[in-house]
Design a protein around this motif. Structure first.
Motif, PDB file in Angstrom:
ATOM      1  N   ILE A  26     -15.465  36.282  74.481  1.00 15.74           N
ATOM      2  CA  ILE A  26     -15.532  35.409  73.304  1.00 15.74           C
ATOM      3  C   ILE A  26     -14.783  36.093  72.169  1.00 15.74           C
ATOM      4  CG2 ILE A  26     -17.043  34.211  71.687  1.00 15.74           C
ATOM      5  CD1 ILE A  26     -17.293  33.166  74.488  1.00 15.74           C
ATOM      6  N   ARG A  27     -13.596  35.619  71.879  1.00 14.71           N
ATOM      7  CA  ARG A  27     -12.728  36.283  70.911  1.00 14.71           C
ATOM      8  C   ARG A  27     -12.791  35.599  69.548  1.00 14.71           C
ATOM      9  NH1 ARG A  27     -11.721  40.981  72.891  1.00 14.71           N
ATOM     10  NH2 ARG A  27      -9.866  41.157  71.583  1.00 14.71           N
ATOM     11  N   GLY A  28     -12.789  36.415  68.491  1.00 16.97           N
ATOM     12  CA  GLY A  28     -12.697  35.890  67.138  1.00 16.97           C
ATOM     13  C   GLY A  28     -13.943  35.200  66.625  1.00 16.97           C
ATOM     14  N   LYS A  29     -15.094  35.410  67.264  1.00 16.78           N
ATOM     15  CA  LYS A  29     -16.330  34.745  66.854  1.00 16.78           C
ATOM     16  C   LYS A  29     -17.460  35.771  66.755  1.00 16.78           C
ATOM     17  CE  LYS A  29     -14.669  30.659  66.447  1.00 16.78           C
ATOM     18  NZ  LYS A  29     -14.640  30.002  65.116  1.00 16.78           N
ATOM     19  N   ARG A  30     -17.220  36.826  66.013  1.00 18.69           N
ATOM     20  CA  ARG A  30     -18.187  37.922  65.970  1.00 18.69           C
ATOM     21  C   ARG A  30     -19.533  37.474  65.391  1.00 18.69           C
ATOM     22  NH1 ARG A  30     -18.078  43.219  66.874  1.00 18.69           N
ATOM     23  NH2 ARG A  30     -19.720  44.486  65.935  1.00 18.69           N
ATOM     24  N   THR A  31     -19.497  36.644  64.354  1.00 14.24           N
ATOM     25  CA  THR A  31     -20.759  36.206  63.754  1.00 14.24           C
ATOM     26  C   THR A  31     -21.619  35.468  64.766  1.00 14.24           C
ATOM     27  OG1 THR A  31     -19.782  36.062  61.543  1.00 14.24           O
ATOM     28  CG2 THR A  31     -21.812  34.829  61.931  1.00 14.24           C
ATOM     29  N   ALA A  32     -21.006  34.548  65.517  1.00 18.50           N
ATOM     30  CA  ALA A  32     -21.743  33.787  66.527  1.00 18.50           C
ATOM     31  C   ALA A  32     -22.280  34.717  67.609  1.00 18.50           C
ATOM     32  CB  ALA A  32     -20.854  32.712  67.142  1.00 18.50           C
ATOM     33  N   VAL A  33     -21.488  35.686  68.023  1.00 20.35           N
ATOM     34  CA  VAL A  33     -21.920  36.620  69.062  1.00 20.35           C
ATOM     35  C   VAL A  33     -23.084  37.469  68.557  1.00 20.35           C
ATOM     36  CG1 VAL A  33     -21.238  38.598  70.461  1.00 20.35           C
ATOM     37  CG2 VAL A  33     -19.670  36.678  70.199  1.00 20.35           C
ATOM     38  N   GLU A  34     -22.992  37.974  67.336  1.00 21.95           N
ATOM     39  CA  GLU A  34     -24.065  38.793  66.784  1.00 21.95           C
ATOM     40  C   GLU A  34     -25.361  37.997  66.670  1.00 21.95           C
ATOM     41  OE1 GLU A  34     -22.534  40.323  63.131  1.00 21.95           O
ATOM     42  OE2 GLU A  34     -21.678  42.116  64.086  1.00 21.95           O
ATOM     43  N   LEU A  35     -25.261  36.744  66.252  1.00 20.21           N
ATOM     44  CA  LEU A  35     -26.454  35.912  66.156  1.00 20.21           C
ATOM     45  C   LEU A  35     -27.095  35.711  67.519  1.00 20.21           C
ATOM     46  CD1 LEU A  35     -25.305  33.177  63.595  1.00 20.21           C
ATOM     47  CD2 LEU A  35     -27.015  34.960  63.216  1.00 20.21           C
ATOM     48  N   ALA A  36     -26.270  35.500  68.548  1.00 23.10           N
ATOM     49  CA  ALA A  36     -26.796  35.319  69.903  1.00 23.10           C
ATOM     50  C   ALA A  36     -27.516  36.573  70.378  1.00 23.10           C
ATOM     51  CB  ALA A  36     -25.662  34.955  70.856  1.00 23.10           C
ATOM     52  N   VAL A  37     -26.969  37.740  70.070  1.00 22.11           N
ATOM     53  CA  VAL A  37     -27.592  38.995  70.501  1.00 22.11           C
ATOM     54  C   VAL A  37     -28.864  39.266  69.695  1.00 22.11           C
ATOM     55  CG1 VAL A  37     -27.232  41.474  70.818  1.00 22.11           C
ATOM     56  CG2 VAL A  37     -25.355  39.884  71.247  1.00 22.11           C
ATOM     57  N   ILE A  38     -28.861  38.917  68.421  1.00 25.20           N
ATOM     58  CA  ILE A  38     -30.087  39.024  67.629  1.00 25.20           C
ATOM     59  C   ILE A  38     -31.187  38.185  68.254  1.00 25.20           C
ATOM     60  CG2 ILE A  38     -31.150  38.331  65.434  1.00 25.20           C
ATOM     61  CD1 ILE A  38     -28.591  39.227  64.031  1.00 25.20           C
ATOM     62  N   CYS A  39     -30.835  36.985  68.676  1.00 25.82           N
ATOM     63  CA  CYS A  39     -31.797  36.086  69.302  1.00 25.82           C
ATOM     64  C   CYS A  39     -32.357  36.691  70.589  1.00 25.82           C
ATOM     65  CB  CYS A  39     -31.128  34.741  69.594  1.00 25.82           C
ATOM     66  SG  CYS A  39     -32.278  33.405  69.898  1.00 25.82           S
ATOM     67  N   VAL A 262     -35.142  38.704  61.215  1.00 24.49           N
ATOM     68  CA  VAL A 262     -34.819  39.630  60.124  1.00 24.49           C
ATOM     69  C   VAL A 262     -35.042  41.070  60.570  1.00 24.49           C
ATOM     70  CG1 VAL A 262     -35.743  40.468  57.926  1.00 24.49           C
ATOM     71  CG2 VAL A 262     -35.107  38.060  58.175  1.00 24.49           C
ATOM     72  N   GLN A 263     -36.127  41.320  61.302  1.00 28.23           N
ATOM     73  CA  GLN A 263     -36.389  42.676  61.787  1.00 28.23           C
ATOM     74  C   GLN A 263     -35.275  43.156  62.717  1.00 28.23           C
ATOM     75  OE1 GLN A 263     -40.460  41.852  63.311  1.00 28.23           O
ATOM     76  NE2 GLN A 263     -41.088  43.623  62.094  1.00 28.23           N
ATOM     77  N   VAL A 264     -34.829  42.284  63.613  1.00 24.87           N
ATOM     78  CA  VAL A 264     -33.781  42.676  64.559  1.00 24.87           C
ATOM     79  C   VAL A 264     -32.467  42.918  63.827  1.00 24.87           C
ATOM     80  CG1 VAL A 264     -32.467  41.959  66.581  1.00 24.87           C
ATOM     81  CG2 VAL A 264     -34.902  41.450  66.454  1.00 24.87           C
ATOM     82  N   ARG A 265     -32.140  42.070  62.865  1.00 24.80           N
ATOM     83  CA  ARG A 265     -30.888  42.263  62.125  1.00 24.80           C
ATOM     84  C   ARG A 265     -30.900  43.599  61.382  1.00 24.80           C
ATOM     85  NH1 ARG A 265     -28.171  41.290  57.174  1.00 24.80           N
ATOM     86  NH2 ARG A 265     -26.057  40.451  57.505  1.00 24.80           N
ATOM     87  N   ALA A 266     -32.025  43.915  60.765  1.00 28.98           N
ATOM     88  CA  ALA A 266     -32.122  45.195  60.061  1.00 28.98           C
ATOM     89  C   ALA A 266     -31.936  46.355  61.027  1.00 28.98           C
ATOM     90  CB  ALA A 266     -33.469  45.298  59.350  1.00 28.98           C
ATOM     91  N   ALA A 267     -32.581  46.274  62.192  1.00 27.86           N
ATOM     92  CA  ALA A 267     -32.461  47.350  63.180  1.00 27.86           C
ATOM     93  C   ALA A 267     -31.038  47.459  63.708  1.00 27.86           C
ATOM     94  CB  ALA A 267     -33.431  47.107  64.333  1.00 27.86           C
ATOM     95  N   SER A 268     -30.349  46.336  63.839  1.00 28.72           N
ATOM     96  CA  SER A 268     -28.968  46.363  64.341  1.00 28.72           C
ATOM     97  C   SER A 268     -28.032  47.077  63.371  1.00 28.72           C
ATOM     98  CB  SER A 268     -28.466  44.945  64.595  1.00 28.72           C
ATOM     99  OG  SER A 268     -28.224  44.249  63.380  1.00 28.72           O
TER     100      SER A 268
END
Length: 324
Positions: A26-39, A262-268
């Protein structure tokens, strides 16, 4: 302070490893990828909504391929039945008794492809398992393996052959995200990547199922100051007072989901504490799909994301974080 897993690998490093692996495809979509991994690490379910051809299923498959865990894909169609998802009791002639045959929902990662092309009755087969991580068939309860995550894709509801997901179903997804069209450079990278073997089939797992569980448990230790918790509740509660544009605001499940994300994002980010910026960054993906717009708002082409943005502007952000 950092949040670490049992193997001593900092959570932020493990998080980046999964993100980098998915980004090979998945190229050029870092925000979407990060959100998926946070989930994933928030132990929630993900709904990916967008028009055909933008990589919804590819994102789901890439995330699943990055974790060495059981994965099943269900292609939702109008003739799909609930038993095709959950499983059913089958009569064993040799033993002269009924035996339960598990359906594809019994996996760590379940890809529900084009979920809104199945009938509402079939969609409802996921309600129990998404909330309680178990399936009930003929009065008997069967737990699904952990970690358990449903990654659903859907086309916009105004497209032919789709059924709108009911509010109860939407509320069970921790996040909804949209991928959007890639930039020209990103689209060129996609074409070049397919020529050099950057496909989902070429991905190798970078994490085990038990590592996902361990990291998820560690993120629960992320400190959320009382001021930030109150801010979460105030933001969610503010959606319930927007009677001019909403028929239904976010439920307390939305508050729980937002706090967990929010907890996962902070830890990331390598932090052991959450900030109001974490709340602001995740409020849209976590809350927007839980809101039901009024007919007047739809006529004015107001979106749920617009309402969340207005709420964030209206609710004062805490300035001082006690204990952060």
């Amino acid at each position: 302070m950092t949040v670490e897993a049992d193997r001593g690998i900092p959570f932020a490093v493990a998080f980046d490893d999964v993100v980098a692996n998915v980004e090979r495809v998945i190229r050029g979509k870092r925000t979407a990828v990060e959100l998926a991994v946070i989930c994933l690490f928030a132990e929630g379910h993900l709904l990916v909504e967008d028009v055909p051809g933008l990589g919804k299923t590819t994102l789901a498959r890439s995330l699943a391929a990055s974790v060495n865990a059981g994965c099943h894909r269900i292609q939702f169609t109008p003739d799909l039945l609930p038993a095709d998802i959950t499983g059913t009791n089958v009569f064993n002639q040799r033993a002269a008794e009924f035996a339960f045959r598990p359906g594809p929902v019994f996996a760590n990662l379940v890809i529900a492809d084009e979920i809104n092309r199945a009938s509402p009755k079939t969609q409802s087969a996921l309600l129990e398992v998404m909330e309680e991580q178990r399936v009930t068939v003929d009065g008997t309860r069967y737990p699904v393996p952990l970690p358990f995550m449903v990654i659903a894709t859907q086309n916009p509801v105004d497209m032919d052959g789709t059924y709108a997901l009911p509010e109860a179903q939407l509320d069970r997804f921790l996040m909804r995200l949209r991928i959007g069209y890639p930039t020209l450079d990103a689209e060129l990278e996609i074409l070049e990547g397919r020529q050099v073997g950057r496909r989902v089939e070429d991905l190798r797992p970078v994490m085990r199922a038990e590592d996902v569980v361990a990291h998820a448990e560690r993120t629960l230790a992320v400190h959320v100051a009382p001021a930030v918790r109150r801010y979460v509740v105030q933001v969610v509660a503010a959606t319930r007072t927007r009677h001019d544009v909403l028929r239904l605001g976010a439920s307390p499940r939305g508050s729980v989901a937002l706090l967990r994300a929010v907890q996962v994002r902070a830890a990331s980010a390598g932090r052991a504490f959450a900030t109001p910026d974490d709340v602001k960054a995740l409020a849209g993906p976590v809350l927007a799909h839980r809101l039901v717009l009024s007919p007047e708002a739809e006529l004015r082409r107001v979106t749920a994301e617009d309402v969340v943005a207005e709420v964030l502007d209206a609710v004062p952000s805490p300035r001082r974080l006690v204990g952060a």
